[in-house]
Design an enzyme around this catalytic site. Structure first.
Site, short mmCIF file in Angstrom:
data_model
loop_
_atom_site.label_atom_id
_atom_site.label_comp_id
_atom_site.label_asym_id
_atom_site.label_seq_id
_atom_site.Cartn_x
_atom_site.Cartn_y
_atom_site.Cartn_z
N ASP A 101 0.85 -1.18 0.00
CA ASP A 101 0.00 0.00 0.00
C ASP A 101 0.90 1.25 0.00
O ASP A 101 1.78 1.37 -0.85
CB ASP A 101 -0.96 -0.08 1.20
CG ASP A 101 -2.01 1.02 1.23
OD1 ASP A 101 -2.99 0.92 0.48
OD2 ASP A 101 -1.83 1.97 2.01
N TYR A 150 -12.25 9.18 -2.19
CA TYR A 150 -11.70 9.19 -0.84
C TYR A 150 -10.44 10.03 -0.72
O TYR A 150 -10.26 10.77 0.26
CB TYR A 150 -11.46 7.76 -0.34
CG TYR A 150 -10.27 7.03 -0.91
CD1 TYR A 150 -9.11 6.85 -0.16
CD2 TYR A 150 -10.30 6.50 -2.20
CE1 TYR A 150 -8.01 6.17 -0.68
CE2 TYR A 150 -9.21 5.82 -2.72
CZ TYR A 150 -8.07 5.66 -1.96
OH TYR A 150 -6.99 5.00 -2.47
N TYR A 231 -1.54 11.37 2.27
CA TYR A 231 -2.36 11.76 1.12
C TYR A 231 -2.29 13.26 0.86
O TYR A 231 -2.40 13.70 -0.28
CB TYR A 231 -3.82 11.36 1.36
CG TYR A 231 -4.05 9.88 1.47
CD1 TYR A 231 -4.33 9.11 0.34
CD2 TYR A 231 -4.00 9.23 2.70
CE1 TYR A 231 -4.55 7.74 0.44
CE2 TYR A 231 -4.22 7.86 2.80
CZ TYR A 231 -4.49 7.13 1.67
OH TYR A 231 -4.70 5.78 1.76
N HIS A 294 -6.88 -6.63 -1.14
CA HIS A 294 -5.84 -5.62 -0.98
C HIS A 294 -4.84 -5.95 0.13
O HIS A 294 -3.63 -5.79 -0.06
CB HIS A 294 -6.47 -4.25 -0.70
CG HIS A 294 -5.47 -3.14 -0.61
ND1 HIS A 294 -4.67 -2.76 -1.67
CD2 HIS A 294 -5.12 -2.32 0.43
CE1 HIS A 294 -3.88 -1.76 -1.31
NE2 HIS A 294 -4.14 -1.48 -0.04
#
Length: 318
Positions: A101, A150, A231, A294
């Site tokens: 990830d 998101y 992010y 995932h």
């Protein structure tokens, strides 16, 4: 987990918590969002049994590592700098590296900036992507997937934290770790992504309520701001990585992804991973697609660990 050792080391201006086990060549395990070092428990134990010194940090902003509040403290340079400092503190010139990830993105950057410190790489879930010449990441995502996407919702300081606070940390983790939403993870207009995601009624066999609660307790103390800040610097990273436009990853690499991973099924990722461009940018690449979602290192722990071992054992003999 009782025989896994824990300590905090000073690196790159922060204190970083690491879990470690075993002796031998160093393997560095880099977690993603919203995870902690413990997402690698199976790999820590089994890689150590096979003659490796395994180290899994809580990355900057997570768990028992320092959590700066300023998003500007989470650039690719900070995160890679943390790992270079960690290698120096451990007295290791080179390491085998595994990322998942966001950890995979950090591992790609580590190989981009300092290939001299990486023996070989196994990355899970997130492929190395070429930097767009024209568009900043959030501009592209908002245009293509809408403001309910998101990552778009995560950009505003405090917004996601406020919406997350309507739930206990255990529920937040369940919503993300066991996500089974639409391919692009975008909420309808006016709806927060955490409200849009369903809370699973039962857990899959690869994780227990107790394991999730231990992680939730850490997030209860640290909050989610650290993880969300990764992010929030995506556009800043895009600016900073300009000098590496079209740069290639030269480290020997195995890329593992689950065929049911939302990220693999979305954004044209499947075609990219199976096509030629990925292999052009990562010339020494082996791609392995397995049956899974995932959080593949937990869901298919034995299979993934065997893939890691076979690759690193081969590179150890090279």
């Amino acid at each position: 987990m009782s025989d896994i050792k824990h300590q905090r080391l000073q690196t790159n201006g922060i204190w970083m918590h690491i879990a470690e086990k075993g002796q031998g060549p160093l393997v560095l395990l880099i977690h993603g969002f919203p995870e902690l070092w413990s997402s690698w428990t199976y790999q820590i134990n089994h890689l150590a049994e096979h003659g490796y010194h395994v180290v899994a940090p809580d990355m900057r902003g997570y768990g028992d590592s320092d959590c700066p509040l300023d998003p500007a403290s989470y650039t690719a340079f900070h995160l890679v700098g943390d790992l270079i400092g960690l290698l120096d503190q451990l007295g290791e010139e080179k390491a085998f590296v595994v990322g998942h990830d966001w950890g995979a993105k950090i591992a790609w950057d580590l190989c981009l900036f300092r290939p001299d410190r990486v023996k070989a790489l196994v990355n899970l879930g997130v492929p190395y992507q070429p930097r767009s010449i024209e568009f900043k990441p959030t501009e592209f995502m908002s245009t293509k997937f809408g403001e309910g996407f998101y990552i778009s919702q995560f950009q505003e300081l405090g917004r996601a934290e406020k919406s997350f606070s309507a739930y206990d940390c255990l529920t937040v983790l369940k919503k993300f770790l066991l996500v089974n939403g639409p391919e692009h993870l975008a909420a309808p207009p006016g709806v927060e992504i955490i409200d849009f995601l369903e809370t699973p009624s039962s857990l899959p066999p690869w994780i227990t309520e107790e394991e999730l609660q231990l992680c939730a307790n850490k997030f209860q103390k640290s909050g989610f701001t650290g993880g969300l800040n990764y992010y929030r610097v995506m556009d800043l990273n895009w600016e900073l990585l300009g000098p590496w436009q079209r740069a290639k990853i030269t480290v020997p690499t195995k890329f593992i992804v689950g065929n049911k991973d939302l990220g693999f099924r979305s954004f044209g990722t499947k075609d990219y991973v199976e096509g030629e461009e990925f292999k052009t940018l990562v010339p020494d690449l082996k791609v392995v697609i397995i049956d899974g979602h995932h959080y593949i290192q937990q869901e298919k722990a034995e299979q993934v660990t065997n893939e890691i071992l076979s690759f690193f054992n081969d590179k150890s003999l090279a």
